[in-house]
Design a protein around this motif. Sequence first.
Motif, PDB file in Angstrom:
ATOM      1  N   ALA A  84     -30.141  49.628  78.077  1.00 15.95           N
ATOM      2  CA  ALA A  84     -29.016  49.981  77.208  1.00 15.95           C
ATOM      3  C   ALA A  84     -27.685  49.803  77.927  1.00 15.95           C
ATOM      4  O   ALA A  84     -26.687  49.382  77.325  1.00 15.95           O
ATOM      5  CB  ALA A  84     -29.165  51.416  76.710  1.00 15.95           C
ATOM      6  N   ILE A  85     -27.655  50.122  79.216  1.00 12.03           N
ATOM      7  CA  ILE A  85     -26.416  49.965  79.993  1.00 12.03           C
ATOM      8  C   ILE A  85     -26.012  48.496  80.059  1.00 12.03           C
ATOM      9  O   ILE A  85     -24.841  48.142  79.863  1.00 12.03           O
ATOM     10  CB  ILE A  85     -26.602  50.566  81.395  1.00 12.03           C
ATOM     11  N   LYS A  86     -26.977  47.614  80.328  1.00 15.15           N
ATOM     12  CA  LYS A  86     -26.686  46.181  80.360  1.00 15.15           C
ATOM     13  C   LYS A  86     -26.205  45.687  79.001  1.00 15.15           C
ATOM     14  O   LYS A  86     -25.246  44.893  78.916  1.00 15.15           O
ATOM     15  CB  LYS A  86     -27.929  45.408  80.790  1.00 15.15           C
ATOM     16  N   SER A  87     -26.872  46.144  77.930  1.00 17.83           N
ATOM     17  CA  SER A  87     -26.470  45.727  76.585  1.00 17.83           C
ATOM     18  C   SER A  87     -25.038  46.129  76.294  1.00 17.83           C
ATOM     19  O   SER A  87     -24.235  45.337  75.792  1.00 17.83           O
ATOM     20  CB  SER A  87     -27.410  46.337  75.540  1.00 17.83           C
ATOM     21  N   PHE A  88     -24.710  47.381  76.619  1.00 17.12           N
ATOM     22  CA  PHE A  88     -23.355  47.866  76.354  1.00 17.12           C
ATOM     23  C   PHE A  88     -22.319  47.103  77.176  1.00 17.12           C
ATOM     24  O   PHE A  88     -21.287  46.660  76.645  1.00 17.12           O
ATOM     25  CB  PHE A  88     -23.263  49.360  76.645  1.00 17.12           C
TER      26      PHE A  88
ATOM     27  N   ILE B 262     -23.699  49.086  87.525  1.00 10.28           N
ATOM     28  CA  ILE B 262     -22.475  49.620  86.935  1.00 10.28           C
ATOM     29  C   ILE B 262     -21.268  49.272  87.808  1.00 10.28           C
ATOM     30  O   ILE B 262     -20.206  48.859  87.309  1.00 10.28           O
ATOM     31  CB  ILE B 262     -22.588  51.150  86.747  1.00 10.28           C
ATOM     32  N   GLU B 263     -21.430  49.422  89.106  1.00  6.61           N
ATOM     33  CA  GLU B 263     -20.328  49.146  90.031  1.00  6.61           C
ATOM     34  C   GLU B 263     -19.847  47.701  89.936  1.00  6.61           C
ATOM     35  O   GLU B 263     -18.646  47.429  90.013  1.00  6.61           O
ATOM     36  CB  GLU B 263     -20.759  49.463  91.463  1.00  6.61           C
ATOM     37  N   SER B 264     -20.765  46.779  89.733  1.00  7.78           N
ATOM     38  CA  SER B 264     -20.386  45.360  89.716  1.00  7.78           C
ATOM     39  C   SER B 264     -20.038  44.837  88.323  1.00  7.78           C
ATOM     40  O   SER B 264     -19.413  43.782  88.208  1.00  7.78           O
ATOM     41  CB  SER B 264     -21.518  44.510  90.302  1.00  7.78           C
ATOM     42  N   HIS B 265     -20.411  45.567  87.266  1.00  2.00           N
ATOM     43  CA  HIS B 265     -20.201  45.043  85.905  1.00  2.00           C
ATOM     44  C   HIS B 265     -19.302  45.914  85.023  1.00  2.00           C
ATOM     45  O   HIS B 265     -18.767  45.430  84.029  1.00  2.00           O
ATOM     46  CB  HIS B 265     -21.548  44.872  85.186  1.00  2.00           C
TER      47      HIS B 265
END
Length: 390
Positions: free
Chosen positions: A227-231, A262-265
């Motif tokens: 879900a984090i990647k999708s968002f 999260i840190e890189s995206h």
Amino acid sequence: MNIAILFFGIASIANVSGAEKVFVDMANRFVKEGHIVYSIWNDEPGVVPYYSFLPKVRQVNLGLGKIKAPIKYKFIREVAKGLHLNVTNYVDRYKTEKICQSIQEKIKISDIDVMICYEFNSIMVANKLANGKIPVVAMCHNSVEAQIATLTPLQREEASKVTAYQVLMPSFVDKAKKLLNTDIYYIPNVVNPIPDNAIADLSADKTIYNIIMIGRIDRYQKRSLIAIKSFLEIAAHFPNWELHFYGPITDSKYKKEIDEYIESHDLHHQVIYEGITDNSIGVLHDADIFAFPSAFEGFSLALTEANSMGVPAVGFSSAPAINELIEDNVTGFLAKDERDFTQKLSALMKDKKMRIQMGKSAHQAMNKYSPDEVWGMWLRLLNRLVAENK
């Protein structure tokens, strides 16, 4: 009735998770109905349950702590696993005998009318204590694939000795019947109703809109990173949206992987880990979308709480239980794959009217899981089994 509820397959009664909550809620409801309830578990002495029992519940912490079986039994078990041998697990048998002995020192078994088991460890204990003279009901707190299909042939033989086996979704009944030789019953979990005037206000104009995700940080079942990647793939197009995720960290390597991603995206700091919440209803009241990328569930309390709060959800069509709790295009979306998950999330983020309509439908859909409905199903089953036994 005198009801004994057994739960031995947990690390600690102080845990914050769905099964522990159901364990306490069931005991509390049954004493409210006038029954005598023994809630039995094994933990370190003096450990306080995270969820509160009512004073009338007879709490029995065996206080044995972690039971260590002799090394020779562990060696036999590991050899059997390595060679895929269908032989007696002497570690389980040793622990079962220790627990049974402790229970018999604290409770008069002949006074018990029915036993309820929360997992396989408890099934072995209940079967030994009941000795065919007391009805035993086993519970499946996850999908059949995750909890029953993974049992060895000998374990399934043991599980088939119970009087009845409860599963959480209608589709689970036939699946369980193919694996067990006992009666299978569908009884869902309770979803506490939220009054119509207390649900999330999805029509409000906000400075920040929230996607909420609640569940332990776990690579194989909860899969938060999906879900984090999708968002984050679409976050640049939605600067006034944030994703907040909650839950205990049960996989530190996976949490590190999430943090690094999260840190890189996350260029605009739109993803926030909030830790463990003891106020999921309050968190969901401020939600606009519930993201739920689990691979499988039994009956997700987090998802149904979100639905009850009137928040639409996005999950996967391949996920057992989720694909029945979410009605596709009505109470939320069921995605075919990760790319489709991103697209469905984006569609809901773009369309407030859709969110409002799906949220209303989700709220109404939870009425069939009200406490009176579900506990009524349980008590009818228990009363019948006890009457037939007498």
